[in-house]
Design a protein around this motif. Sequence first.
Motif, PDB file in Angstrom:
ATOM      1  N   PRO A   1      -4.096 -18.449 -39.438  1.00  0.00           N
ATOM      2  CA  PRO A   1      -5.145 -17.433 -39.095  1.00  0.00           C
ATOM      3  C   PRO A   1      -5.692 -16.777 -40.385  1.00  0.00           C
ATOM      4  O   PRO A   1      -4.928 -16.682 -41.234  1.00  0.00           O
ATOM      5  CB  PRO A   1      -4.408 -16.284 -38.407  1.00  0.00           C
ATOM      6  N   GLU A   2      -6.769 -16.440 -40.324  1.00  0.00           N
ATOM      7  CA  GLU A   2      -7.627 -15.910 -41.566  1.00  0.00           C
ATOM      8  C   GLU A   2      -7.330 -14.215 -41.360  1.00  0.00           C
ATOM      9  O   GLU A   2      -7.898 -13.798 -42.335  1.00  0.00           O
ATOM     10  CB  GLU A   2      -9.128 -16.156 -41.335  1.00  0.00           C
ATOM     11  N   GLY A   3      -6.778 -13.800 -40.649  1.00  0.00           N
ATOM     12  CA  GLY A   3      -6.605 -12.278 -40.665  1.00  0.00           C
ATOM     13  C   GLY A   3      -5.624 -11.768 -39.401  1.00  0.00           C
ATOM     14  O   GLY A   3      -5.153 -12.771 -38.723  1.00  0.00           O
ATOM     15  N   GLY A   4      -5.105 -10.445 -39.648  1.00  0.00           N
ATOM     16  CA  GLY A   4      -4.710  -9.879 -38.377  1.00  0.00           C
ATOM     17  C   GLY A   4      -2.996 -10.299 -38.956  1.00  0.00           C
ATOM     18  O   GLY A   4      -2.709 -10.678 -39.914  1.00  0.00           O
ATOM     19  N   PHE A   5      -2.333  -9.913 -37.918  1.00  0.00           N
ATOM     20  CA  PHE A   5      -0.656  -9.911 -37.866  1.00  0.00           C
ATOM     21  C   PHE A   5      -0.077 -10.775 -36.924  1.00  0.00           C
ATOM     22  O   PHE A   5       1.073 -10.974 -36.989  1.00  0.00           O
ATOM     23  CB  PHE A   5       0.030  -8.622 -37.997  1.00  0.00           C
ATOM     24  N   PHE A   6      -1.093 -11.184 -35.895  1.00  0.00           N
ATOM     25  CA  PHE A   6      -0.387 -11.977 -34.835  1.00  0.00           C
ATOM     26  C   PHE A   6      -1.259 -13.253 -34.506  1.00  0.00           C
ATOM     27  O   PHE A   6      -2.341 -13.198 -34.809  1.00  0.00           O
ATOM     28  CB  PHE A   6      -0.331 -11.170 -33.788  1.00  0.00           C
ATOM     29  N   VAL A   7      -0.721 -14.042 -33.909  1.00  0.00           N
ATOM     30  CA  VAL A   7      -1.400 -15.091 -33.279  1.00  0.00           C
ATOM     31  C   VAL A   7      -0.997 -15.247 -32.061  1.00  0.00           C
ATOM     32  O   VAL A   7       0.029 -15.211 -31.469  1.00  0.00           O
ATOM     33  CB  VAL A   7      -0.856 -16.639 -34.097  1.00  0.00           C
ATOM     34  N   TRP A   8      -1.830 -15.903 -30.707  1.00  0.00           N
ATOM     35  CA  TRP A   8      -1.665 -15.913 -29.492  1.00  0.00           C
ATOM     36  C   TRP A   8      -1.468 -17.461 -29.361  1.00  0.00           C
ATOM     37  O   TRP A   8      -2.284 -18.367 -29.917  1.00  0.00           O
ATOM     38  CB  TRP A   8      -2.892 -15.564 -28.732  1.00  0.00           C
ATOM     39  N   ALA A   9      -0.580 -17.885 -28.270  1.00  0.00           N
ATOM     40  CA  ALA A   9      -0.191 -19.186 -27.927  1.00  0.00           C
ATOM     41  C   ALA A   9      -0.219 -19.240 -26.543  1.00  0.00           C
ATOM     42  O   ALA A   9       0.412 -18.404 -25.823  1.00  0.00           O
ATOM     43  CB  ALA A   9       1.005 -19.635 -28.539  1.00  0.00           C
ATOM     44  N   ALA A  10      -0.795 -20.163 -25.961  1.00  0.00           N
ATOM     45  CA  ALA A  10      -0.687 -20.479 -24.447  1.00  0.00           C
ATOM     46  C   ALA A  10       0.387 -21.347 -24.231  1.00  0.00           C
ATOM     47  O   ALA A  10       0.563 -22.706 -24.965  1.00  0.00           O
ATOM     48  CB  ALA A  10      -2.134 -20.958 -24.073  1.00  0.00           C
ATOM     49  N   LEU A  11       1.089 -21.033 -23.221  1.00  0.00           N
ATOM     50  CA  LEU A  11       2.142 -21.920 -22.854  1.00  0.00           C
ATOM     51  C   LEU A  11       1.920 -22.623 -21.472  1.00  0.00           C
ATOM     52  O   LEU A  11       0.609 -22.512 -20.989  1.00  0.00           O
ATOM     53  CB  LEU A  11       3.563 -21.273 -22.284  1.00  0.00           C
ATOM     54  N   PRO A  12       2.292 -23.625 -21.052  1.00  0.00           N
ATOM     55  CA  PRO A  12       1.891 -24.597 -19.846  1.00  0.00           C
ATOM     56  C   PRO A  12       1.647 -23.336 -18.728  1.00  0.00           C
ATOM     57  O   PRO A  12       2.572 -22.391 -18.629  1.00  0.00           O
ATOM     58  CB  PRO A  12       3.101 -25.414 -19.494  1.00  0.00           C
TER      59      PRO A  12
ATOM     60  N   ALA B   1       3.044 -12.110 -40.050  1.00  0.00           N
ATOM     61  CA  ALA B   1       2.966 -11.251 -41.168  1.00  0.00           C
ATOM     62  C   ALA B   1       4.023 -11.233 -41.939  1.00  0.00           C
ATOM     63  O   ALA B   1       4.049 -10.881 -43.369  1.00  0.00           O
ATOM     64  CB  ALA B   1       2.110  -9.879 -40.664  1.00  0.00           C
ATOM     65  N   TYR B   2       5.110 -11.068 -41.212  1.00  0.00           N
ATOM     66  CA  TYR B   2       6.338 -10.722 -42.240  1.00  0.00           C
ATOM     67  C   TYR B   2       7.324 -12.100 -42.798  1.00  0.00           C
ATOM     68  O   TYR B   2       7.897 -11.785 -43.557  1.00  0.00           O
ATOM     69  CB  TYR B   2       7.264  -9.828 -41.239  1.00  0.00           C
ATOM     70  N   TYR B   3       7.136 -13.061 -41.919  1.00  0.00           N
ATOM     71  CA  TYR B   3       7.980 -14.135 -42.479  1.00  0.00           C
ATOM     72  C   TYR B   3       7.182 -15.263 -42.995  1.00  0.00           C
ATOM     73  O   TYR B   3       6.084 -15.421 -43.090  1.00  0.00           O
ATOM     74  CB  TYR B   3       8.441 -14.856 -40.783  1.00  0.00           C
ATOM     75  N   ASP B   4       8.150 -15.878 -43.992  1.00  0.00           N
ATOM     76  CA  ASP B   4       7.566 -17.130 -44.932  1.00  0.00           C
ATOM     77  C   ASP B   4       7.593 -18.272 -43.903  1.00  0.00           C
ATOM     78  O   ASP B   4       8.066 -18.385 -42.790  1.00  0.00           O
ATOM     79  CB  ASP B   4       8.658 -17.307 -45.980  1.00  0.00           C
ATOM     80  N   SER B   5       6.730 -19.422 -44.514  1.00  0.00           N
ATOM     81  CA  SER B   5       6.256 -20.509 -43.831  1.00  0.00           C
ATOM     82  C   SER B   5       7.786 -21.234 -43.266  1.00  0.00           C
ATOM     83  O   SER B   5       7.519 -21.675 -42.249  1.00  0.00           O
ATOM     84  CB  SER B   5       5.518 -21.290 -44.600  1.00  0.00           C
ATOM     85  N   GLU B   6       8.789 -21.093 -43.980  1.00  0.00           N
ATOM     86  CA  GLU B   6       9.913 -21.862 -43.530  1.00  0.00           C
ATOM     87  C   GLU B   6      10.621 -21.424 -42.289  1.00  0.00           C
ATOM     88  O   GLU B   6      10.851 -21.975 -41.525  1.00  0.00           O
ATOM     89  CB  GLU B   6      10.954 -22.089 -44.797  1.00  0.00           C
TER      90      GLU B   6
END
Length: 70
Positions: free
Chosen positions: A1-12, A52-57
């Motif tokens: 994401p290019e901004g913000g602190f959260f991403v939305w994901a759709a489940l089935p 926002a808080y976590y590293d990629s691993e």
Amino acid sequence: PEGGFFVWAALPENLDSAALLDDAKSAGVGFLPGSSCSPSGRRKNWIRLSFAYYDSETIQEGCRRLGKVI
């Protein structure tokens, strides 16, 4: 994401994210159920994830764990 602190994901569509929350927590993963962010209780099959808080691993490991729960 290019901004913000959260991403939305759709489940089935047949999944209720709130019903998965306890299992996710037991697996060491947290999220906010989509219905908690909707005044009408919609988005039951959506989850809001913080990046926002976590590293990629850590994010990759969280995704693996969440995938097993789903």
